[in-house]
Design a protein around this motif. Structure first.
Motif, PDB file in Angstrom:
ATOM      1  N   GLY A 144     -30.024  27.885 -17.652  1.00 26.53           N
ATOM      2  CA  GLY A 144     -29.068  27.697 -18.743  1.00 26.53           C
ATOM      3  C   GLY A 144     -27.874  26.835 -18.399  1.00 26.53           C
ATOM      4  N   ILE A 145     -27.858  26.208 -17.226  1.00 25.47           N
ATOM      5  CA  ILE A 145     -26.703  25.409 -16.828  1.00 25.47           C
ATOM      6  C   ILE A 145     -26.487  24.186 -17.718  1.00 25.47           C
ATOM      7  N   PRO A 146     -27.563  23.522 -18.225  1.00 28.65           N
ATOM      8  CA  PRO A 146     -27.318  22.362 -19.099  1.00 28.65           C
ATOM      9  C   PRO A 146     -26.467  22.668 -20.324  1.00 28.65           C
ATOM     10  N   VAL A 147     -26.488  23.909 -20.797  1.00 31.48           N
ATOM     11  CA  VAL A 147     -25.624  24.257 -21.931  1.00 31.48           C
ATOM     12  C   VAL A 147     -24.164  24.046 -21.547  1.00 31.48           C
ATOM     13  N   LEU A 148     -23.816  24.449 -20.322  1.00 34.37           N
ATOM     14  CA  LEU A 148     -22.444  24.298 -19.854  1.00 34.37           C
ATOM     15  C   LEU A 148     -22.129  22.845 -19.510  1.00 34.37           C
ATOM     16  N   THR A 149     -23.073  22.172 -18.848  1.00 37.34           N
ATOM     17  CA  THR A 149     -22.802  20.788 -18.477  1.00 37.34           C
ATOM     18  C   THR A 149     -22.710  19.888 -19.702  1.00 37.34           C
ATOM     19  N   SER A 150     -23.467  20.221 -20.745  1.00 42.09           N
ATOM     20  CA  SER A 150     -23.366  19.441 -21.985  1.00 42.09           C
ATOM     21  C   SER A 150     -21.987  19.610 -22.611  1.00 42.09           C
ATOM     22  N   ALA A 151     -21.492  20.852 -22.595  1.00 39.00           N
ATOM     23  CA  ALA A 151     -20.141  21.086 -23.120  1.00 39.00           C
ATOM     24  C   ALA A 151     -19.105  20.345 -22.277  1.00 39.00           C
ATOM     25  N   ARG A 152     -19.286  20.376 -20.956  1.00 43.16           N
ATOM     26  CA  ARG A 152     -18.365  19.651 -20.077  1.00 43.16           C
ATOM     27  C   ARG A 152     -18.416  18.149 -20.360  1.00 43.16           C
ATOM     28  N   ASP A 153     -19.619  17.616 -20.548  1.00 41.62           N
ATOM     29  CA  ASP A 153     -19.760  16.189 -20.834  1.00 41.62           C
ATOM     30  C   ASP A 153     -19.125  15.830 -22.173  1.00 41.62           C
ATOM     31  N   SER A 154     -19.186  16.771 -23.118  1.00 46.22           N
ATOM     32  CA  SER A 154     -18.535  16.525 -24.412  1.00 46.22           C
ATOM     33  C   SER A 154     -17.024  16.417 -24.241  1.00 46.22           C
ATOM     34  N   LEU A 155     -16.484  17.262 -23.363  1.00 39.09           N
ATOM     35  CA  LEU A 155     -15.048  17.192 -23.096  1.00 39.09           C
ATOM     36  C   LEU A 155     -14.689  15.886 -22.391  1.00 39.09           C
ATOM     37  N   LYS A 156     -15.583  15.420 -21.513  1.00 40.55           N
ATOM     38  CA  LYS A 156     -15.346  14.142 -20.857  1.00 40.55           C
ATOM     39  C   LYS A 156     -15.364  13.016 -21.877  1.00 40.55           C
ATOM     40  N   ALA A 157     -16.283  13.091 -22.827  1.00 37.59           N
ATOM     41  CA  ALA A 157     -16.339  12.080 -23.887  1.00 37.59           C
ATOM     42  C   ALA A 157     -15.065  12.128 -24.730  1.00 37.59           C
ATOM     43  N   ALA A 158     -14.566  13.347 -24.981  1.00 38.00           N
ATOM     44  CA  ALA A 158     -13.320  13.486 -25.740  1.00 38.00           C
ATOM     45  C   ALA A 158     -12.154  12.868 -24.974  1.00 38.00           C
ATOM     46  N   GLN A 159     -12.149  13.059 -23.653  1.00 36.22           N
ATOM     47  CA  GLN A 159     -11.102  12.452 -22.830  1.00 36.22           C
ATOM     48  C   GLN A 159     -11.196  10.930 -22.885  1.00 36.22           C
ATOM     49  N   ASP A 160     -12.405  10.389 -22.823  1.00 38.68           N
ATOM     50  CA  ASP A 160     -12.584   8.934 -22.902  1.00 38.68           C
ATOM     51  C   ASP A 160     -12.089   8.395 -24.243  1.00 38.68           C
ATOM     52  N   ARG A 161     -12.429   9.128 -25.319  1.00 34.99           N
ATOM     53  CA  ARG A 161     -11.971   8.677 -26.642  1.00 34.99           C
ATOM     54  C   ARG A 161     -10.449   8.719 -26.726  1.00 34.99           C
ATOM     55  N   ALA A 162      -9.842   9.752 -26.148  1.00 32.98           N
ATOM     56  CA  ALA A 162      -8.381   9.855 -26.171  1.00 32.98           C
ATOM     57  C   ALA A 162      -7.752   8.709 -25.386  1.00 32.98           C
ATOM     58  N   GLU A 163      -8.336   8.356 -24.255  1.00 33.87           N
ATOM     59  CA  GLU A 163      -7.808   7.244 -23.466  1.00 33.87           C
ATOM     60  C   GLU A 163      -7.974   5.922 -24.213  1.00 33.87           C
ATOM     61  N   GLN A 164      -9.081   5.774 -24.944  1.00 33.23           N
ATOM     62  CA  GLN A 164      -9.278   4.558 -25.726  1.00 33.23           C
ATOM     63  C   GLN A 164      -8.250   4.462 -26.854  1.00 33.23           C
ATOM     64  N   ARG A 165      -7.947   5.601 -27.479  1.00 30.90           N
ATOM     65  CA  ARG A 165      -6.905   5.621 -28.523  1.00 30.90           C
ATOM     66  C   ARG A 165      -5.552   5.258 -27.922  1.00 30.90           C
ATOM     67  N   GLN A 166      -5.312   5.786 -26.714  1.00 36.52           N
ATOM     68  CA  GLN A 166      -4.052   5.468 -26.050  1.00 36.52           C
ATOM     69  C   GLN A 166      -3.969   3.977 -25.723  1.00 36.52           C
ATOM     70  N   ALA A 167      -5.099   3.409 -25.267  1.00 31.70           N
ATOM     71  CA  ALA A 167      -5.112   1.974 -24.973  1.00 31.70           C
ATOM     72  C   ALA A 167      -4.838   1.160 -26.236  1.00 31.70           C
ATOM     73  N   LEU A 168      -5.427   1.593 -27.349  1.00 31.95           N
ATOM     74  CA  LEU A 168      -5.217   0.887 -28.616  1.00 31.95           C
ATOM     75  C   LEU A 168      -3.756   0.967 -29.036  1.00 31.95           C
ATOM     76  N   ALA A 169      -3.151   2.180 -28.870  1.00 29.15           N
ATOM     77  CA  ALA A 169      -1.733   2.331 -29.216  1.00 29.15           C
ATOM     78  C   ALA A 169      -0.858   1.476 -28.307  1.00 29.15           C
ATOM     79  N   ALA A 170      -1.227   1.409 -27.022  1.00 28.88           N
ATOM     80  CA  ALA A 170      -0.448   0.601 -26.079  1.00 28.88           C
ATOM     81  C   ALA A 170      -0.527  -0.879 -26.421  1.00 28.88           C
ATOM     82  N   GLN A 171      -1.655  -1.329 -26.952  1.00 28.28           N
ATOM     83  CA  GLN A 171      -1.802  -2.740 -27.309  1.00 28.28           C
ATOM     84  C   GLN A 171      -0.893  -3.131 -28.467  1.00 28.28           C
TER      85      GLN A 171
END
Length: 655
Positions: free
Chosen positions: A181-208
């Motif tokens: 059952g570990i992929p259930v947890l790793t998938s959730a973790r990867d989703s949070l990583k994707a959320a972090q990437d999206r937040a950084e992209q939004r920050q980059a857009l705001a900085a531009q």
């Protein structure tokens, strides 16, 4: 829990016409008896075909479905087959029907001349195609089917979990984490990583959009785009690697069938195991050397320390004489008796007076300074002795010599492996040459891809460092909308870090639970009383531990078999998905004592166990004596002809 209740076959392999095998609904063991070539492996493949639409032959490769049709039926002009599987799961009853029929008007000669079809009923209602596929993936994902449907050949693969450089090891350990059952947890973790990437992209857009942060925003956006390319490249390379490793395993299996290459492959396998063992020894030796080198500096000052030790010993002797003489004089001066305690002669008053005068000339406290100096000298001597003991150049030289010998052995055996690999890629026979050419090519392609994967991972690390640096600069210049985006980035990053740590902790807890349960099963299965436990590695490989705490480095085929069964039982105990264990010819490499123990222990590994065996492998009387009330059903595979087998319930001792 998944439980099989019936298997219905129509012209599948040697099972001509419609035949049905029913499984008890109570917990326990069902034994299906059949001699070689009667259809035991075919039954296992029938269940696999029902779930996944494929069958597996030797070497774990998918086999042609065209060849599965019953031979007698095809001679009569009836092609194709059908498998029906009835089961229960989470309170629902299911009926899965999968068929393989020839195309209209075709006389089939290969798989392309057939059409596959299937449907799934749940509680008597037929499900739509998409919901049915999702339901089947939920009931038994194909990636973890190896822990429910397996034979002796598959059990051998579990040894690869002990070797980090094996092709199958990562694939099996990934399947283990999936069943746990570990992929259930790793998938959730990867989703949070994707959320972090999206937040950084939004920050980059705001900085531009801000003059003072525009340059940083542009750099951050560029780095994010670069990272996405790296991630896509890495995923593609790893998929290609998996395909190539499967090709390598298939080619090796074909090469093993060639008598002239079999011995070379076996020798290479033995040498690779030797090299892995030597590398482990080298790591241990380097660790010991590292500890010894901590005091190796003392070797350089051994001579001065030895001279200093001699001087201190001489001074110690002098001081001991002075201190002892002072103590004797004090004793005589203050003695109330008239006799010397040493020579037992009378002491005159004149002699006592002379002793007192001697003590007064010495200040009345003669020996106090000497005693302090004597204590200091002894402390210095102890320190020098410790350093001299640590400064053992001969012992250090022996350790270095041992490491050099290990490295020489690794070098020599590695050269032998290279030579064997070269021989495996050479030959005069066209078929062997083709196989060896394919083998050489796939090894070369794997090496190129592995180098590419490592290079991409390095670039991703560098990319992350650059992004972190820019992120910190943006944080110092934050203001307005950048503040909000920065908080969002930090929150997403903190959540990802927290979840990542949680996955690590949970994975370690699961590994320890698997180790504990595997040890419990192993102790119940093994006949060797000195084998105390199993030790798990990061890949879920299990090593046998002797009662004195040492590892058992070389294991027999039978021991590997027992360890693999212990792992399967432990995974069943700890997996959120429970199901039947169906084993084809599980006792081929085991002696009678181990067979008896395994038969007795199998009901504790899973609630439903189905054994496919021949009678010499597990005599019915022995099975009944070992299982008693936990033996729920017995079936026979009865020969009608070389191409026709009938399924029938076994009645008492009737064959």
């Amino acid at each position: 829990m998944l439980r099989l209740t019936a298997l219905q076959l129509t012209n599948f392999g040697p099972f001509k016409g419609e035949q049905r095998l029913e499984f008890p609904t109570d917990d326990g063991v069902t034994v299906v008896y059949g001699e070689n070539m009667r259809g035991k492996t075919t039954l296992l493949n029938a269940i696999r075909f029902a779930f996944f639409g494929k069958i597996i032959g030797r070497g774990r490769r998918a086999s042609s479905l065209h060849l599965v049709s019953n031979w007698e039926s095809t001679e009569e002009g009836e092609y194709g087959f059908e498998v029906g599987l009835e089961m229960t799961y989470e309170g629902h009853s299911y009926r899965l029907i999968r068929s393989w029929r020839p195309r209209t008007g075709a006389v089939p000669t290969c798989d392309e001349d057939y059409v596959g079809n299937h449907y799934l009923e749940r509680d008597g209602h037929i499900m739509g195609p998409q919901p049915a596929e999702e339901e089947l993936r939920r009931i038994l994902p194909e990636q973890i089917a190896r822990f429910f449907l397996f034979d002796g050949e598959l059990l051998q693969e579990y040894e690869d979990l002990l070797h980090s450089d094996s092709d199958m090891g990562p694939k099996i350990s990934g399947a283990i984490e999936r069943i746990l059952g570990i992929p259930v947890l790793t998938s959730a973790r990867d989703s949070l990583k994707a959320a972090q990437d999206r937040a950084e992209q939004r920050q980059a857009l705001a900085a531009q959009g801000d003059q003072k942060t525009r340059e940083f925003g542009n750099q951050l956006a560029s780095l994010h785009a670069e990272r996405e390319v790296y991630v896509a490249d890495l995923a593609r390379h790893e998929e290609e690697l998996e395909v190539l490793r499967a090709e390598k395993a298939a080619v090796e299996e074909e090469m093993r069938k060639r008598e002239r290459t079999a011995s070379l492959l076996d020798k290479r396998d033995r040498l690779e195991k030797d090299v892995m063992g030597l590398r482990d020894r080298a790591l241990t030796q380097r660790s010991n050397l590292s500890a010894s080198m901590g005091t190796a500096w003392a070797v350089l000052v051994t001579t001065p320390m030895a001279k200093a030790s001699e001087k201190l010993k001489a001074r110690e002797t002098e001081l001991q004489t002075v201190v002892m003489r002072t103590h004797v004089l004090k004793s005589l001066a203050g003695a109330s008796h008239a006799d010397c305690p040493t020579c037992l002669q009378p002491i005159s008053d004149e002699a006592k007076a002379r002793v007192r005068e001697e003590l007064e000339r010495a200040g009345g406290a003669a020996g106090a300074d000497e005693e302090q100096e004597l204590s200091d000298v002894r402390r210095r001597l102890d320190a020098i002795k410790r350093h001299l003991a640590a400064a053992n150049p001969d012992a250090l030289r022996l350790q270095w010599d041992a490491l050099e010998q290990i490295n020489r052995d690794i070098y020599e055996k590695s050269n032998e492996i290279d030579e064997l690999t070269r021989q495996l890629t050479e030959g005069k026979d066209d078929d062997v040459r083709r196989l060896r050419g394919a083998y050489e090519t796939v090894i070369r392609e794997i090496k190129v891809l592995e180098d590419g994967v490592e290079a991409t991972k390095t670039k991703m690390i560098e990319n992350a460092v650059f992004r972190d640096n820019i992120q910190r600069r943006l944080d110092r210049l934050a203001g307005g909308s950048l503040d909000a985006e920065g908080r969002r980035v930090k929150l997403a990053g903190d959540l990802y870090a927290l979840f990542d740590e949680g996955v690590t902790v949970f994975r370690e807890q699961l590994r320890l639970r698997v180790e504990t349960d595997a040890t419990r099963h192993f102790r119940a299965l093994t006949t060797e009383p000195e084998y105390k436990s199993l030790r798990i590695n990061d890949s879920y490989g299990l090593t046998i531990i002797h009662e004195n705490g040492s590892e058992i480095p070389i294991r027999s085929a039978g021991a590997e078999h027992v360890v693999a069964l212990s792992l399967v039982g432990a995974l069943q105990n700890n997996a959120p998905l429970r199901g039947p264990i169906i084993i084809d010819s599980p006792f081929g490499r085991l002696d009678g004592a181990h067979r008896a123990k395994i038969v007795e222990a199998l009901p504790d590994m899973a609630r439903q166990v189905i054994l496919l065996v021949y009678e010499d492998e597990l005599p019915p009387a022995r099975a009944r004596a070992a299982l008693k009330g936990r033996l729920k059903a017995e079936w026979n595979l009865k020969r009608q002809s070389a191409r026709h087998t009938n399924l029938s319930p076994r009645d008492g001792d009737t064959a």
